[in-house]
Design an enzyme around this catalytic site. Structure first.
Site, PDB file in Angstrom:
ATOM      1  CB  CYS A 261      -0.725   2.616   4.070  1.00  0.00           C
ATOM      2  SG  CYS A 261      -2.173   1.923   3.314  1.00  0.00           S
ATOM      3  CG  ASP A 262       2.984   1.320   4.363  1.00  0.00           C
ATOM      4  OD1 ASP A 262       2.446   1.787   5.383  1.00  0.00           O
ATOM      5  OD2 ASP A 262       2.808   0.157   3.978  1.00  0.00           O
TER       6      ASP A 262
ATOM      7  CB  CYS B 135      -0.916  -0.032   1.220  1.00  0.00           C
ATOM      8  SG  CYS B 135      -1.853   1.475   1.420  1.00  0.00           S
TER       9      CYS B 135
END
Ligand code: NDP
Length: 325
Positions: free
Chosen positions: A148-149, A145
């Site tokens: 997200c990261d 992701c």
């Protein structure tokens, strides 16, 4: 105590929440079992929760962030009276009506919910490479992701595996943070759409490693690199990277329905086109869980609408609705 509903919707991506909006506006007081956050790649709201800019969802000429779009879907469903529960369905019994659904670990006793119709919209999830160290290093350099990261990889050298739209989209997004992004492609061509290919090729921070597979993921506490192998020459080399984003496709979330609903060989649910009817009367499916071809937010959303109308008509035809709930 077991609660009974006319419509239970399992899953809360674009398909499930569109079904919720439609059934709520049809005064069917739907129950949405939205799931529980269990990992970065498995959370209520579905795959758009792991996306950045959505530029192809009609109605947003300037684009919209995936999580914001899903928050809007959810608020719209709630506004019309959908009851949303942040729980994961752990067992279903579709052998008789009303259908039975359990949440939580305890699945031997009475079901948590009864439903006259069920709309399945559990979506699909990211595939992994299946290499040693991969799962262990998720959150420590390995990710599925970028949204997200990506932030954690500022000024670092990282790689993305895959040659589809997801891989190129993730790579493009990651160039906002990373020093360099290497896209590891197992063939000598991409599967992605032409516009995405063009964008990636024009991005100075992106380079491609063709005919290349990840052979080994390196690192104890955190990712320190990968060994890659050229599958034409057999040559191996080490890439010193601190981030590896795996973007190689998806599998449908259908384990819960094994033995109860008919599925294709690849695990996607079978629906009776052009409807959303599954192999069990009164159970409908929409979104990515039954779509291995288009897999777009807008097609998921459209099929959620179809499922809602099918469920509504089915309840009407069977006169065994429970609409006072
Ligand atoms: P795809 O199935 O389209 O692509 C998967 C990619 O990963 C392929 O290049 C495939 O290689 C590669 N791959 C698969 N397994 C491995 C492996 N074990 N090792 C290395 N590489 C592997 O999946 P996507 O998630 O990219 O896209 C799914 C759908 O969603 C598509 O229809 C896509 O168009 C759509 N989508 C659209 C977006 C947009 O329009 N903005 C954004 C993201 C997705 P190979 O080609 O050799 O099979």
């Amino acid at each position: 105590m077991t609660e009974e509903f006319d419509v239970a919707i399992v899953g809360s991506g674009p398909a499930g929440l569109t079904a919720a909006i439609y059934t709520a506006r049809a005064a069917l007081n739907p129950l949405v079992l939205e799931g529980e956050p269990s990992s970065t790649s498995d959370q209520p709201g579905g795959q758009l929760m792991m996306t950045t800019d959505v530029e192809n969802y009609p109605g947003f000429p300037d684009g919209i962030l995936g999580p914001e779009l899903m928050a809007n879907f959810r608020a719209q469903a709630v506004r019309f009276g959908a009851q949303i529960e942040t729980v994961k369905v752990t067992k279903v019994d579709f052998s008789a009506r009303p259908f039975k659904l359990w949440v939580g670990a305890e699945t031997d006793g009475d079901p948590t919910y009864l439903a006259n119709t069920v709309i399945v919209s559990t979506g699909a999830k990211a595939l992994m490479l299946g290499l040693e160290n991969e799962e262990r290093l998720v959150g420590h350099g390995v990710s599925t992701c970028a949204t997200c990261d990506g932030f954690f990889f500022r000024d670092q050298d990282i790689a993305v595996v895959g040659g589809g739209d997801s891989a190129l989209e993730e790579a493009g997004f990651l160039t906002r943070f990373a020093k360099s992004v290497t896209i590891i492609v197992r063939r000598d061509e991409l599967r992605a759409s032409k516009i995405m290919q063009e964008r990636a090729r024009n991005n100075d921070k992106i380079t491609f490693l063709w005919n290349t597979e990840v052979a080994e993921i390196l690192g104890d506490e955190a990712l320190t690199g990968v060994n890659v192998k050229n599958n034409v020459t057999g040559e191996t080399s080490q890439l010193d990277i601190t981030g590896l984003f795996v973007a190689i496709g998806h599998v449908p979330n259908t384990q819960l329905f094994e033995g109860q609903l008919a599925m294709k060989d690849n695990g996607y649910l079978i629906t009776q086109s052009p409807s959303s009817r599954t192999s069990v009367e009164g159970v409908f499916a929409c979104g990515d869980v039954q779509d291995d071809i288009y897999r777009q937010a807008i097609t998921a959303s459209g099929s959620g609408c179809t499922a809602a109308i099918d469920a509504e008509r089915w309840l009407e035809a069977h006169h065994d609705g429970n609409s006072e709930h």
